[in-house]
Design a protein around this motif. Structure first.
Motif, PDB file in Angstrom:
ATOM      1  N   GLN A 195       0.790  -1.231   0.000  1.00 14.57           N
ATOM      2  CA  GLN A 195       0.000   0.000   0.000  1.00 14.57           C
ATOM      3  C   GLN A 195       0.821   1.280   0.000  1.00 14.57           C
ATOM      4  OE1 GLN A 195      -3.473   0.129   2.674  1.00 14.57           O
ATOM      5  NE2 GLN A 195      -2.562   1.949   3.605  1.00 14.57           N
ATOM      6  N   ASP A 196       1.901   1.334   0.779  1.00 12.64           N
ATOM      7  CA  ASP A 196       2.557   2.614   1.015  1.00 12.64           C
ATOM      8  C   ASP A 196       3.721   2.911   0.092  1.00 12.64           C
ATOM      9  OD1 ASP A 196       0.780   3.049   3.015  1.00 12.64           O
ATOM     10  OD2 ASP A 196       2.105   2.451   4.640  1.00 12.64           O
ATOM     11  N   SER A 197       4.200   1.924  -0.677  1.00  7.83           N
ATOM     12  CA  SER A 197       5.307   2.199  -1.588  1.00  7.83           C
ATOM     13  C   SER A 197       4.760   2.724  -2.901  1.00  7.83           C
ATOM     14  CB  SER A 197       6.126   0.924  -1.829  1.00  7.83           C
ATOM     15  OG  SER A 197       5.385   0.002  -2.589  1.00  7.83           O
ATOM     16  N   ARG A 198       5.657   3.144  -3.764  1.00  6.30           N
ATOM     17  CA  ARG A 198       5.232   3.679  -5.063  1.00  6.30           C
ATOM     18  C   ARG A 198       4.678   2.579  -5.962  1.00  6.30           C
ATOM     19  NH1 ARG A 198      10.706   5.143  -8.313  1.00  6.30           N
ATOM     20  NH2 ARG A 198       9.312   4.897 -10.083  1.00  6.30           N
ATOM     21  N   LEU A 199       4.945   1.317  -5.623  1.00  4.52           N
ATOM     22  CA  LEU A 199       4.443   0.177  -6.377  1.00  4.52           C
ATOM     23  C   LEU A 199       3.607  -0.702  -5.456  1.00  4.52           C
ATOM     24  CD1 LEU A 199       7.900  -0.795  -7.921  1.00  4.52           C
ATOM     25  CD2 LEU A 199       6.124   0.503  -9.090  1.00  4.52           C
ATOM     26  N   THR A 200       2.634  -1.413  -6.017  1.00  5.84           N
ATOM     27  CA  THR A 200       1.916  -2.433  -5.250  1.00  5.84           C
ATOM     28  C   THR A 200       2.573  -3.772  -5.546  1.00  5.84           C
ATOM     29  OG1 THR A 200      -0.149  -1.196  -5.342  1.00  5.84           O
ATOM     30  CG2 THR A 200      -0.306  -3.537  -4.849  1.00  5.84           C
ATOM     31  N   ILE A 201       3.184  -4.368  -4.525  1.00  2.89           N
ATOM     32  CA  ILE A 201       4.032  -5.542  -4.735  1.00  2.89           C
ATOM     33  C   ILE A 201       3.507  -6.718  -3.921  1.00  2.89           C
ATOM     34  CG2 ILE A 201       6.348  -6.481  -4.411  1.00  2.89           C
ATOM     35  CD1 ILE A 201       7.348  -3.575  -4.842  1.00  2.89           C
ATOM     36  N   ILE A 202       3.370  -7.870  -4.570  1.00  2.76           N
ATOM     37  CA  ILE A 202       2.994  -9.116  -3.908  1.00  2.76           C
ATOM     38  C   ILE A 202       4.271  -9.942  -3.764  1.00  2.76           C
ATOM     39  CG2 ILE A 202       1.361 -11.025  -3.868  1.00  2.76           C
ATOM     40  CD1 ILE A 202       0.099  -8.223  -4.245  1.00  2.76           C
ATOM     41  N   HIS A 203       4.631 -10.324  -2.535  1.00  7.35           N
ATOM     42  CA  HIS A 203       5.891 -11.014  -2.301  1.00  7.35           C
ATOM     43  C   HIS A 203       5.858 -12.453  -2.820  1.00  7.35           C
ATOM     44  CE1 HIS A 203       9.141 -13.027  -0.077  1.00  7.35           C
ATOM     45  NE2 HIS A 203       9.695 -11.834   0.022  1.00  7.35           N
ATOM     46  N   ARG A 204       4.812 -13.210  -2.478  1.00  7.98           N
ATOM     47  CA  ARG A 204       4.531 -14.567  -2.949  1.00  7.98           C
ATOM     48  C   ARG A 204       5.418 -15.648  -2.334  1.00  7.98           C
ATOM     49  NH1 ARG A 204       3.390 -15.659  -9.088  1.00  7.98           N
ATOM     50  NH2 ARG A 204       5.553 -14.992  -9.383  1.00  7.98           N
ATOM     51  N   ASP A 205       6.360 -15.318  -1.478  1.00  5.43           N
ATOM     52  CA  ASP A 205       7.158 -16.369  -0.832  1.00  5.43           C
ATOM     53  C   ASP A 205       7.560 -15.953   0.582  1.00  5.43           C
ATOM     54  OD1 ASP A 205       8.276 -18.884  -0.717  1.00  5.43           O
ATOM     55  OD2 ASP A 205      10.200 -18.266  -1.571  1.00  5.43           O
ATOM     56  N   LEU A 206       6.589 -15.456   1.334  1.00  4.31           N
ATOM     57  CA  LEU A 206       6.849 -15.030   2.706  1.00  4.31           C
ATOM     58  C   LEU A 206       6.917 -16.261   3.605  1.00  4.31           C
ATOM     59  CD1 LEU A 206       7.048 -12.358   4.424  1.00  4.31           C
ATOM     60  CD2 LEU A 206       4.659 -12.809   5.034  1.00  4.31           C
ATOM     61  N   LYS A 207       8.031 -16.416   4.308  1.00  2.00           N
ATOM     62  CA  LYS A 207       8.226 -17.546   5.222  1.00  2.00           C
ATOM     63  C   LYS A 207       9.359 -17.203   6.172  1.00  2.00           C
ATOM     64  CE  LYS A 207      11.091 -19.791   1.688  1.00  2.00           C
ATOM     65  NZ  LYS A 207      11.268 -20.988   0.838  1.00  2.00           N
ATOM     66  N   ALA A 208       9.544 -18.034   7.189  1.00  2.00           N
ATOM     67  CA  ALA A 208      10.509 -17.718   8.254  1.00  2.00           C
ATOM     68  C   ALA A 208      11.929 -17.594   7.716  1.00  2.00           C
ATOM     69  CB  ALA A 208      10.444 -18.787   9.346  1.00  2.00           C
ATOM     70  N   SER A 209      12.307 -18.403   6.726  1.00  2.00           N
ATOM     71  CA  SER A 209      13.675 -18.337   6.212  1.00  2.00           C
ATOM     72  C   SER A 209      13.917 -17.094   5.374  1.00  2.00           C
ATOM     73  CB  SER A 209      13.988 -19.590   5.387  1.00  2.00           C
ATOM     74  OG  SER A 209      13.089 -19.700   4.300  1.00  2.00           O
ATOM     75  N   ASN A 210      12.851 -16.399   4.968  1.00  2.00           N
ATOM     76  CA  ASN A 210      12.994 -15.150   4.205  1.00  2.00           C
ATOM     77  C   ASN A 210      12.813 -13.912   5.072  1.00  2.00           C
ATOM     78  OD1 ASN A 210      13.556 -16.395   1.802  1.00  2.00           O
ATOM     79  ND2 ASN A 210      11.453 -16.424   1.080  1.00  2.00           N
ATOM     80  N   ILE A 211      12.815 -14.084   6.383  1.00  2.00           N
ATOM     81  CA  ILE A 211      12.803 -12.968   7.317  1.00  2.00           C
ATOM     82  C   ILE A 211      14.181 -12.909   7.972  1.00  2.00           C
ATOM     83  CG2 ILE A 211      11.726 -11.942   9.342  1.00  2.00           C
ATOM     84  CD1 ILE A 211       9.866 -12.174   6.903  1.00  2.00           C
ATOM     85  N   LEU A 212      14.942 -11.867   7.658  1.00  2.00           N
ATOM     86  CA  LEU A 212      16.271 -11.696   8.235  1.00  2.00           C
ATOM     87  C   LEU A 212      16.189 -10.813   9.466  1.00  2.00           C
ATOM     88  CD1 LEU A 212      18.370 -11.204   4.971  1.00  2.00           C
ATOM     89  CD2 LEU A 212      17.701 -13.324   6.114  1.00  2.00           C
ATOM     90  N   LEU A 213      17.153 -10.974  10.385  1.00  2.00           N
ATOM     91  CA  LEU A 213      17.149 -10.255  11.656  1.00  2.00           C
ATOM     92  C   LEU A 213      18.431  -9.452  11.799  1.00  2.00           C
ATOM     93  CD1 LEU A 213      15.877 -13.192  13.908  1.00  2.00           C
ATOM     94  CD2 LEU A 213      14.513 -11.341  12.948  1.00  2.00           C
TER      95      LEU A 213
END
Length: 813
Positions: free
Chosen positions: A612-630
């Motif tokens: 919603q808030d970026s200049r583009l509307t983007i669907i990630h399609r592969d959200l999972k724990a291994s794709n969340i970096l800390l």
């Protein structure tokens, strides 16, 4: 006649109201001693004198439980028309159903001045919120003090900034510490726009607060001591208002504009019996906080160790007069076709005096400014969809600009030579050198002929690199603005892709730790050679992440293409990915509930930015724990955008025959039909939320007996009222029960079978940050089982990440 004083005293005693919470037409409030006290004995309404002389009295509301020495007044009725001694005053309800304050001479000092029908039996009540309400017998409120604030906003009060494009409420400070009359400082909306709020000194702006946009809701939360404070801003077609709320049972809190023009958020400290400042504006540590302190084209950098004024990119301090402030252009605009360019300044408080253009896409907003030579900057926010996007344009000077930890992109118009000044300076230095080299090259003509093959090879390599990237329409329309790094530097940085430097590996390649020249640590993603899906993933990541800037998204630093090598260079995050902690029995203790809840909200904010808030509307399609970096503070950053898709214009949904993603995290409509939308990411977020609460993987049959996966296990516990049994045992004793239960219910709402039943990320963020927000009641979610079968031909269309197993059919139970 001697009996007359006694008679009057008895009359006052019978007719007055002492300590009740209601005032009816049958009784009245008489100065100086009568009071109304709310049912919970939180607030009192009565008469007071702010000075020891007791020469002027006012009708007001104060905290009843705070000692008289620290008595705090939150509302005054007759602030500009005091009761003067020796007169006494009476507050009563008139026959016209109005509250009327009158003196002993029957002169009206203050009245609610409302018109109501069926008012016989009207009454006034003082609520525990501090709101004095005037109601008809049927309970209809016809007037309330919350609609007429003086210098204080209380929790739960709706401050109406604007209504139908007109300034609505105004909060006005006291004139002095002991003088409640109207002062010089006030807070109200911007008369020319419903996007801003001003703190005024008389008619001059003193502090400016920038709002958001049409048809939007924004909620933020900050903590103080053991309680939370929620700020919710709501803007609709007709009105824009703000509400502050706090968690139940927390100390008294209020927002006050004092007589010096300082807006303070205050919390009561029981142990010290005094008010503590939580936050205030102007900030005492930011000297450039007041309006336009840095002059035209300057901005207040609040992110610096010592906040100070800076010049916008492409500008320099104006030294024409030693007493002047502000900045001037290094190079004047030419307004001749391509002679001007726009540079991006991130994290900015946008300037004042803008033109608000509605219903524009980002490209249309940019074009609107680009074709108008007088347009000096623009900003864009896609808040709730393309039809409600906010495009702001500026002409002339830019004033009252700032940089903070939370801000937006400001696109600034500069002369091309200013944008490329460093390049031009380098050319000026190198031109003589190049000339000398050309002479030497003429002498060495034979060597040049031998080198033609090398030059031709380099040209082919360059065309090969551009060929991959030009397939993206994004690159045809916009400059990538991302540096290219040569393969030799990456080989050196990773010690020739040493296994010792490898951080992990996935379906399309490996990730290595590298150290660039200068000691900068990076993460290098090396795509597998010959992978056609890897080529598309590479294109997506370069195009998308280069354009995205958010604290909960991983930052792409550079990229490299060399023959078959395709590499992405990211910021290095030492704590690696979420799954290395969450699913490791020895390391999961690091993730206490406070940390997990912070991670949950951070992921939600990152997805909200993408959707919603970026200049583009983007669907990630592969959200999972291994794709969340800390990062080092365990703050989450969403990564791996190789499978992401862009939605342009008003598009809300798309279909594909090539399903990519990870089984268990994919929504049913995507896995079965190839249909995806922002609600596909919502489903994945729900799964991830269940994993964070439980510490279990989506498919954990050895840990969850008799259940196909985590979703069915969570639903069974929740519907039976045993949701706490889902919580990870390592945090069960220390977590906050109400937060965990809300997260479980939100997660089950996200994994609903029907996409329309899943909440938007804007609603999820609001529910996570506002404990008083109502939660949707989920229905039993469907679950999917994978069946691996089929011929080689049928397996080519449906692929999943991480391994080579193909999902060719998914069936619901």
């Amino acid at each position: 006649m001697a009996c007359l004083p006694v008679f009057i005293s008895l009359l006052f005693l019978i007719s007055s109201c002492k300590g009740d919470d209601q005032l009816t037409q049958a009784n009245r409030l008489i100065s100086p001693g009568d009071v109304l006290i709310s049912k919970g004995r939180v607030f009192a309404l009565g008469f007071f004198s702010p000075t020891a002389s007791n020469q002027s009295f006012f009708l007001g509301i104060w905290y009843h439980n705070i000692s008289e020495s620290e008595r705090t007044y939150v509302w005054v009725a007759n602030r500009d028309n005091p009761i003067t001694t020796p007169s006494f005053a009476t507050l009563a309800i008139s026959n016209s159903s109005n509250l009327v304050l009158s003196d002993s001479g029957n002169h009206t000092l203050w009245t609610t001045n409302v018109t109501a029908t069926g008012g016989d039996g009207a009454y006034a009540a003082l609520l525990d919120s501090g709101n004095l309400v005037l109601r008809l017998p049927n309970g209809t409120t016809i007037w309330q003090s919350f609609d007429h604030p003086t210098d204080t906003l209380l929790m739960g009060m709706r401050f109406l900034v604007s209504y139908k494009a007109q300034v609505a409420m105004r909060c006005i400070a006291w004139k002095g510490p002991d003088d409640p009359s109207t002062g010089d400082f006030s807070i109200s909306g911007d008369p020319s726009s419903n996007l801003q709020i001003f703190l005024w000194n008389g008619t001059r702006p003193y502090i400016r607060f920038i709002g958001f946009g049409p048809s939007s809701m924004w909620s933020s939360v900050f903590s103080f001591s053991t309680s939370l404070i929620y700020e919710t801003s709501v803007s609709t077609d007709d009105e824009f208002y703000i509400i502050y709320t706090t968690s139940d049972g927390s100390p008294y809190k209020r927002l006050q504009l004092d007589y010096t023009g300082t807006l303070k958020f205050l919390a009561w400290n029981d142990s010290a019996s005094s008010w503590t400042v939580v936050v205030q504006r102007p900030s005492p540590t930011i000297v450039c906080d007041p309006y336009a302190s840095c002059g035209p084209f300057g901005y207040c950098d609040a992110t610096a160790a010592i906040p100070r004024c800076q010049c916008l990119d492409g500008f320099e301090p104006d030294g024409s007069n030693s007493s002047s402030r502000g900045c001037r252009r290094k190079q004047q605009l030419r307004c001749r076709g391509r002679d001007d360019r726009f540079v991006t300044m991130a994290g900015m408080k946008v300037p004042d005096k803008f033109l608000h253009v509605r219903n524009r896409s980002f490209d249309e907003c940019a074009a609107e400014c680009s074709r108008n030579c007088s347009c000096t900057a623009y900003a864009y926010a896609n808040l709730t969809g393309a039809d409600q996007a906010r495009c702001l344009l500026w002409s002339g000077e830019l004033a009252d600009t700032g940089r903070a930890n939370i801000g937006e992109n400001l696109y600034l118009r500069l002369a091309d030579s200013t944008v490329n000044k460093k390049k031009s300076d380098i050319l000026k230095i190198e031109l003589p050198v190049i000339t000398s080299l050309l002479i030497l090259m003429c002498i060495c003509l034979a060597w040049i002929c031998k080198s033609r093959g090398i030059h031709r090879s380099k040209e082919i390599q360059k065309k090969h690199r551009l060929q991959h990237l030009k397939d993206s329409s994004e690159l045809e329309n916009d400059n990538l603005e991302l540096p290219f790094i040569c393969l030799e530097d990456i080989v050196t940085a990773t010690n020739n892709f040493s296994d010792h430097n490898m951080l992990g590996k996935g379906g399309f390649g490996k990730v290595y730790k590298g150290v660039l020249e200068g000691g900068k640590e990076v993460a290098v993603k090396r795509l597998s050679k010959g992978s056609q899906q890897g080529v598309e993933e590479f294109r997506n990541e370069v195009v998308l992440i280069a354009k995205l800037q958010h604290r909960n998204l991983v930052r792409l630093i550079s990229y490299c293409i060399h023959e078959d090598e395709k590499l992405l260079i990211y910021e290095y995050l030492p704590n690696k990915s979420l799954d290395t902690f969450l699913f490791d029995a020895k390391r999961k203790s690091v993730l206490d509930w406070t940390t997990r809840f912070m991670i949950i909200k951070g992921i939600a904010r990152g997805l909200l930015y993408l959707h919603q808030d970026s200049r583009l509307t983007i669907i990630h399609r592969d959200l999972k724990a291994s794709n969340i970096l800390l990062d080092t503070n365990m703050s989450p950053k969403i990564s791996d955008f190789g499978m992401a898709r862009i939605f342009e214009g008003n598009k809300q949904q798309e279909n594909t025959t090539r399903v990519v993603g990870t089984y268990g995290y994919m929504s049913p409509e995507y896995a079965l039909e190839g249909s995806f939308s922002v609600k596909s990411d919502t489903y994945s977020f729900g799964v991830l939320l269940l994993e964070l609460v439980s510490g279990l993987k989506i498919s954990s049959p050895h840990l969850i007996m008799d259940f196909q996966n985590l979703i069915t296990f969570a639903w069974s516990l929740w519907k039976d009222g045993n949701a706490m049994d889902l919580v990870d045992s390592s945090i069960r004793e220390s977590c906050l029960l109400h937060e965990v239960l809300r997260c479980i219910q939100i997660a089950l709402s996200c994994v609903q079978d029907d996409p329309t039943a899943r909440p938007l990320m804007s609603s999820i963020v609001f529910m996570l940050e506002n404990e008083t927000a109502a939660l949707p009641t989920p229905k039993e979610p469907a679950y999917l089982t994978a069946m691996v079968y089929g011929t080689k031909d049928t397996r080519e269309n449906k692929e999943r990440s991480v391994n080579n197993v193909s999902i060719t059919a998914l069936e619901g139970r």
